[in-house]
Scaffold this motif. Structure first.
Motif, PDB file in Angstrom:
ATOM      1  N   PHE A 307      50.362  43.338   6.804  1.00 43.89           N
ATOM      2  CA  PHE A 307      50.052  42.932   5.481  1.00 43.89           C
ATOM      3  C   PHE A 307      50.669  44.176   4.524  1.00 43.89           C
ATOM      4  O   PHE A 307      51.081  43.643   3.486  1.00 43.89           O
ATOM      5  CB  PHE A 307      48.608  42.686   5.396  1.00 43.89           C
ATOM      6  CG  PHE A 307      48.393  42.376   4.069  1.00 43.89           C
ATOM      7  CD1 PHE A 307      48.616  41.000   3.463  1.00 43.89           C
ATOM      8  CD2 PHE A 307      47.420  43.054   3.364  1.00 43.89           C
ATOM      9  CE1 PHE A 307      48.144  40.536   2.342  1.00 43.89           C
ATOM     10  CE2 PHE A 307      46.984  42.718   2.064  1.00 43.89           C
ATOM     11  CZ  PHE A 307      47.257  41.405   1.626  1.00 43.89           C
ATOM     12  N   VAL A 311      53.216  43.110   1.809  1.00 39.06           N
ATOM     13  CA  VAL A 311      52.974  43.151   0.252  1.00 39.06           C
ATOM     14  C   VAL A 311      53.919  44.095  -0.531  1.00 39.06           C
ATOM     15  O   VAL A 311      54.383  43.802  -1.357  1.00 39.06           O
ATOM     16  CB  VAL A 311      51.434  43.381   0.276  1.00 39.06           C
ATOM     17  CG1 VAL A 311      51.160  44.014  -1.422  1.00 39.06           C
ATOM     18  CG2 VAL A 311      50.732  42.488   0.755  1.00 39.06           C
ATOM     19  N   MET A 391      54.485  38.161   6.860  1.00 43.53           N
ATOM     20  CA  MET A 391      53.493  38.646   5.658  1.00 43.53           C
ATOM     21  C   MET A 391      54.152  38.627   4.221  1.00 43.53           C
ATOM     22  O   MET A 391      53.961  38.355   3.223  1.00 43.53           O
ATOM     23  CB  MET A 391      52.682  39.820   5.919  1.00 43.53           C
ATOM     24  CG  MET A 391      51.739  39.951   7.017  1.00 43.53           C
ATOM     25  SD  MET A 391      50.467  38.635   6.496  1.00 43.53           S
ATOM     26  CE  MET A 391      49.472  39.036   8.157  1.00 43.53           C
ATOM     27  N   THR A 395      53.436  36.366   1.070  1.00 48.52           N
ATOM     28  CA  THR A 395      53.013  37.091  -0.101  1.00 48.52           C
ATOM     29  C   THR A 395      53.986  36.851  -1.223  1.00 48.52           C
ATOM     30  O   THR A 395      53.547  36.719  -2.340  1.00 48.52           O
ATOM     31  CB  THR A 395      53.029  38.787   0.235  1.00 48.52           C
ATOM     32  OG1 THR A 395      52.140  39.128   1.349  1.00 48.52           O
ATOM     33  CG2 THR A 395      52.496  39.470  -1.193  1.00 48.52           C
ATOM     34  N   LEU A 429      45.817  37.832  -4.854  1.00 53.49           N
ATOM     35  CA  LEU A 429      46.595  37.566  -3.297  1.00 53.49           C
ATOM     36  C   LEU A 429      45.636  37.566  -2.200  1.00 53.49           C
ATOM     37  O   LEU A 429      45.705  36.629  -1.461  1.00 53.49           O
ATOM     38  CB  LEU A 429      47.448  38.894  -2.788  1.00 53.49           C
ATOM     39  CG  LEU A 429      48.827  39.099  -3.931  1.00 53.49           C
ATOM     40  CD1 LEU A 429      49.240  40.391  -3.612  1.00 53.49           C
ATOM     41  CD2 LEU A 429      49.590  37.918  -3.454  1.00 53.49           C
ATOM     42  N   LEU A 433      45.455  34.768   0.560  1.00 51.88           N
ATOM     43  CA  LEU A 433      46.035  34.965   1.877  1.00 51.88           C
ATOM     44  C   LEU A 433      44.946  35.419   2.847  1.00 51.88           C
ATOM     45  O   LEU A 433      45.417  35.560   3.973  1.00 51.88           O
ATOM     46  CB  LEU A 433      46.986  36.168   1.581  1.00 51.88           C
ATOM     47  CG  LEU A 433      48.204  36.078   0.657  1.00 51.88           C
ATOM     48  CD1 LEU A 433      48.808  37.134   0.780  1.00 51.88           C
ATOM     49  CD2 LEU A 433      49.023  34.856   1.282  1.00 51.88           C
TER      50      LEU A 433
END
Length: 522
Positions: A307, A311, A391, A395, A429, A433
Motif C-alpha cells: 500500500f 500510494v 495497490m 490508488t 483514500l 480503499l
C-alpha cells in the motif's frame, strides 16, 4: 368536477404502455433456460438409473419453477436475484458448509468410503494365488461400456467372461495363436494400447468364483486366488492370518486385541477430535501460535508495504507536472500482469546463494533462504514486488475521484503539502480503499503460493522438520495434513475452520472501524 371524472375514466380506459424488451433481457432469458435444460438432461438419466425419485422430483419442481419464472413478464427482480443466489450458494455457501462438515469426520486416505467399500478392499487386497489354481490367458474387453475379462482356460480352451458378478460362458469366441481372444460376439476387444490405458481398472477388477477370486496378473494373464482375510457379519469382524480384527465404529477401523488396525478403514463422524488435536497435540499446538504470529506479521507487512509503495507511485504519477504517465503506468503494471507462479519461481532462483542474481549483482554471499531473518525478508520483498501494482491501480482510481479543489483549498489555508496529504488526501483514500486493504489482508493471510514456491516454508530447525521459519498457517496445515502420513482431509478442514474464524474476526473488526471512519468523513 364532471371534467375531472371524465379525465379519470379516460385514463383508466387507456392501455398500459408496453414494457420494452431489450436484447440483453432476451439473451439472459435464453441463457438461463438453456443452462437449466442442459442440467435437467444431464441429471435425469443418472437419477433414474440410481432410483433417486425424491431428487428427481425436486429437480422437476425446480425446473418447472425456473421455466415459469422466465417465461412470464412478472417477477422481474426475481429473474436477476435467483441466478445470483444460486451461484452464491453453489460457490460460497456450499463449500464452506462442506468444509465445516468434513472437519467433524476422519475423511482421508484409508477413510474415503463406507464400511462395505472397506470390507471389499480388505478382502480383495488380501487375495493370494491358491496352490494348483489355473492361470488364465486374459483379454480385456468392453461390453455395454463396462470392462470385462475374457478368460481362456489353458486346459479346456473354453472362453468365459468375468465381471464383478462372476463368470459366464462365451460362445463363438475366436482364440488366436497366442492363446488370447481375438474377437467375441457382443464384446469389443481392447487393443494393447487401449488396455494399457486402463491398467488401473484392470488391476482393480475382481471376478468372484466359488473358490475365491480371479485377479489380473499384468495385462495378459489372470490367476485365481483366495482372500487371506474374510469378513464375518455375525461378529462384525475380519478374520484370517491367525488373528481377528473387530470393527471400531468410533475410529472407522478394524482393530485386533493388541490395538493394531488394518490399513483400510471407512469414514465416520469423530466429533471434535480434529479440533482438540490442534489444541492438545504438542507437536501441533506447540508451534501453532508461533506460526500464527509470523502469519499475522507477514499479512500486515505485505499489505502495509504494497500500500505504501502503491500510494507513493500513484501520487508521483498523479502530479499535474508529470509527463509520460501512460508509459510509466504500463511498465509498473507489468508485475501484476505476469503469471504469479512463474515470477515466484524466478525470484526463488534470484535468491539462490550460489548462482542467484542478487548475490552476483551486489557481490554478496548471503544464504537468503537458509536464515530465518533473511528468508522472511525475502518473501516479504517478493510479495511487495508482486502486490504493489494492484495497490497502485486502485490508488490511482481513488485519487482521480478526489477533487483537486480540496487540496488547493488546504494549501490556500496555509497547509504544507505533507499536511494536505495527511489531513485531506489520505483520509479520503482510506475511506475508499479500506475494504480493499481488508480483502488484501485476507488474501495474504492465506497466500500459499508466495511461501510454497519461494522458501517452501523453510528454513527448518534440526529438531522439527515439520514447521519452518516462513511457514504460514495454510502451508503448515498442508504439510501436516498431506505429508508423509497421507491425506487427512478431515484434519485439514478443522484447521481451515480455525483460519476462517481468525480471518473473519479480524475482518469484522476492521470493517467496523471502517464504518466509523466513513461516518467521520461523510
Amino acid at each position: 368536477m364532471v371534467a375531472d371524472v371524465r379525465e379519470s375514466a379516460v385514463a383508466e380506459q387507456a392501455p398500459r404502455p408496453r414494457r420494452e424488451i431489450t436484447t440483453g433481457f432476451v439473451v439472459s432469458r435464453i441463457a438461463v433456460l438453456a443452462v437449466a435444460g442442459a442440467i435437467l438432461l444431464y441429471a435425469v438419466p443418472p437419477l433414474v438409473a440410481a432410483g433417486a425419485w425424491a431428487s428427481l422430483a425436486l429437480l422437476g419442481v425446480v425446473s418447472a419453477v425456473i421455466c415459469y419464472l422466465y417465461l412470464t413478464r412478472r417477477f422481474v427482480p426475481a429473474k436477476y436475484l435467483i441466478p445470483g443466489t444460486v451461484f452464491l450458494i453453489a460457490f460460497q455457501v456450499f463449500p464452506v458448509l462442506y468444509t465445516v462438515s468434513t472437519a467433524f469426520t476422519n475423511f482421508g486416505d484409508g477413510h474415503r468410503g463406507d464400511k462395505q467399500a472397506a470390507v471389499t478392499a480388505i478382502e480383495t487386497g488380501s487375495v493370494r494365488q491358491a496352490p494348483g489354481s489355473p492361470e488364465y490367458a486374459l483379454t480385456a474387453a468392453l461390453r455395454d461400456g463396462n470392462l470385462v475379462f475374457l478368460l481362456v482356460d489353458p486346459k479346456t480352451k473354453q472362453v468365459q467372461a468375468g465381471t464383478g458378478q462372476g463368470l459366464s460362458p462365451v460362445t463363438g469366441a475366436q482364440v488366436g495363436i497366442t492363446g488370447k481372444v481375438v474377437r467375441a460376439p457382443g464384446y469389443t476387444v481392447l487393443k494393447a494400447p487401449e488396455a494399457a490405458a486402463r491398467a488401473k481398472d484392470i488391476a482393480a477388477l475382481s471376478v468372484p468364483t466359488p473358490g475365491g477370486l480371479i485377479k489380473a496378473n499384468g495385462l495378459s494373464r489372470a490367476v485365481e486366488g483366495r482372500a487371506a482375510l474374510t469378513y464375518d457379519a455375525a461378529c462384525d469382524c475380519v478374520e484370517g492370518e491367525g488373528d481377528t480384527w473387530t470393527a471400531d465404529e468410533t475410529r472407522g477401523y478394524f482393530v485386533n486385541a493388541k490395538g493394531e488396525h488394518l490399513a483400510q478403514g471407512w469414514q465416520v463422524n469423530v466429533g471434535l477430535d480434529n479440533f482438540t488435536r490442534v489444541l492438545t497435540n504438542p507437536t501441533i499446538s506447540g508451534y501453532f501460535f508461533g506460526v500464527f504470529a509470523w502469519n499475522l506479521g507477514f499479512a500486515v507487512a505485505s499489505v502495509a508495504t504494497t500500500f505504501a509503495l502503491g500510494v507513493a507511485v500513484a501520487l508521483a504519477l498523479h502530479h499535474p507536472r508529470m509527463r509520460g504517465t501512460r508509459a510509466y503506468r504500463i511498465v509498473l503494471v507489468l508485475p501484476y500482469a505476469m503469471p504469479a507462479f512463474a515470477m515466484l519461481l524466478v525470484w526463488r532462483d534470484m535468491f539462490n546463494r550460489d548462482f542467484g542474481l542478487i548475490n552476483q549483482l551486489f557481490g554478496l554471499e548471503v544464504d537468503w533462504m537458509g536464515d530465518p531473518v533473511t528468508a522472511r525478508f525475502a518473501v516479504i520483498l517478493v510479495n511487495l514486488w508482486l502486490g504493489f501494482p494492484y495497490m497502485f491501480l486502485v490508488t490511482t482510481g481513488a485519487l482521480q475521484a478526489i477533487p483537486r479543489e480540496l487540496t488547493e483549498a488546504a494549501s490556500i489555508d496555509g497547509a504544507t503539502p505533507w499536511q494536505g496529504f495527511g489531513k485531506v488526501t489520505m483520509p479520503l483514500l482510506l475511506v475508499a480503499l479500506t475494504p480493499l486493504l481488508i480483502s488484501s489482508f485476507a488474501f495474504n493471510f492465506n497466500n500459499f503460493n508466495a511461501i510454497a514456491l519461494t522458501s517452501e516454508g523453510g528454513p527448518f530447525p534440526a529438531e522439527n522438520p515439520q514447521v519452518g521459519a516462513t511457514d504460514l498457517l495454510i502451508t503448515y496445515t498442508f504439510r501436516l495434513a498431506f505429508g508423509a502420513g497421507g491425506a487427512q482431509f478431515g484434519f485439514a478442514a478443522a484447521i481451515s475452520v480455525f483460519i476462517f474464524a481468525i480471518v473473519a474476526v479480524i475482518s469484522a473488526v476492521a470493517f467496523r472501524r471502517t464504518r466509523k471512519q466513513e461516518e467521520v468523513y461523510a
